[in-house]
Design an enzyme around this catalytic site. Structure first.
Site, PDB file in Angstrom:
ATOM      1  CG  ASP A  66      -0.317  -0.061   2.535  1.00  0.00           C
ATOM      2  OD1 ASP A  66      -0.081   1.016   3.126  1.00  0.00           O
ATOM      3  OD2 ASP A  66      -0.045  -1.177   3.017  1.00  0.00           O
ATOM      4  CD  GLU A 158      -3.394   4.659  10.391  1.00  0.00           C
ATOM      5  OE1 GLU A 158      -2.465   5.206  11.030  1.00  0.00           O
ATOM      6  OE2 GLU A 158      -3.324   4.405   9.168  1.00  0.00           O
TER       7      GLU A 158
END
Length: 262
Positions: A66, A158
């Site tokens: 990613d 996150e």
């Protein structure tokens, strides 16, 4: 009357000169920008490694990475061609948007060039828990056009950003519902194993999970099924000058085909 006409003509000439200067400046900027990007991509083509630089988990056949603008310009043909001990990178999740308005500056370029190199692509949104989930979803939808063979959209969660977990979960649901309605597929949730279990829990078990958990040899430690595992954030890839996150898909080629957009 003549003086007024002369003044008008002078103003018009000045305006045309300003317009021409602006157009010339824009053209020069675009030319120099394109030349710089070609030079940077050419440099990336010469970035080669003898190994990925990390332990690759065994028992998985589908590997990927990613990326975001943090990786700078990427030579995608080099990424796709790299093969170490029968391991080749076949998919990539690319950062598309963040929050209410931000778009990753390299998203469109990464998306187009990764696809052209033969990578299976997915796009992700970096979630701000203190902002409207529905409005963040609209930001993502406005920038990302998914087609057959792409990976489902991803919500990257996150941090709490100072809000209570209940408020964050409510905004997450807004994003997920809005995006699922737009694309006709359940989005994937990305998060760290510990953060997910402390703040999301069982409320989102219906959604595929892409879990980040490093320094594990065989699988991530998370108390629910998972679809993707980000097992390292320090891999090396040909064509990429900065370290890169590495991932595996939890399934075989038949299961892989099932997850791709139809």
């Amino acid at each position: 009357m003549k003086k007024s006409r002369r003044t008008k003509n002078r103003i018009e000439r000045i305006l045309w000169l300003v317009v021409l200067c602006c157009l010339g400046g824009t053209a020069s900027y675009l030319f120099l920008r394109q030349r710089w990007e070609r030079e940077e991509e050419s440099k990336a083509k010469f970035v080669h490694f003898t190994a990925f630089g990390i332990d690759i988990p065994t028992g998985y056949s589908i590997h990927g990475i990613d990326v975001s603008s943090h990786q700078e310009l990427i030579a995608w043909q080099e990424v796709r061609a790299m093969k170490i001990n029968n391991t080749r990178l076949g998919f990539v999740f690319i950062k598309a948007t963040e929050g209410l308005n931000d778009t990753d500056k390299r998203f469109k370029q990464n998306w187009e060039k990764a696809k052209a190199a033969g990578m299976v692509c997915g796009a992700y949104h970096f979630f701000l828990a203190n902002k409207s989930g529905a409005l963040q979803a609209q930001n993502f939808i406005s920038q990302v056009k998914l087609t057959k063979g792409d990976l489902p959209p991803v919500l990257d969660i996150e941090e709490l950003y100072g809000v209570k977990p209940d408020s964050m979960r409510s905004r997450i649901r807004e994003w997920l519902v809005t995006v699922e309605k737009a694309y006709g597929v359940k989005p994937i949730i990305y998060s760290y194993a510990d953060f997910y279990e402390r703040n999301l829990g069982r409320a989102f078990d219906a959604y595929p999970l892409w879990v980040a958990h490093y320094f594990e040899q065989e699988s991530p430690h998370v108390n629910r099924p998972w679809t993707f595992w980000q097992h390292s954030d320090a891999g090396h890839v040909n064509g990429v000058r900065n370290i890169t996150d590495f991932n595996v898909f939890n399934g075989d080629s038949l299961e892989w085909q099932k997850i791709l957009l139809k």
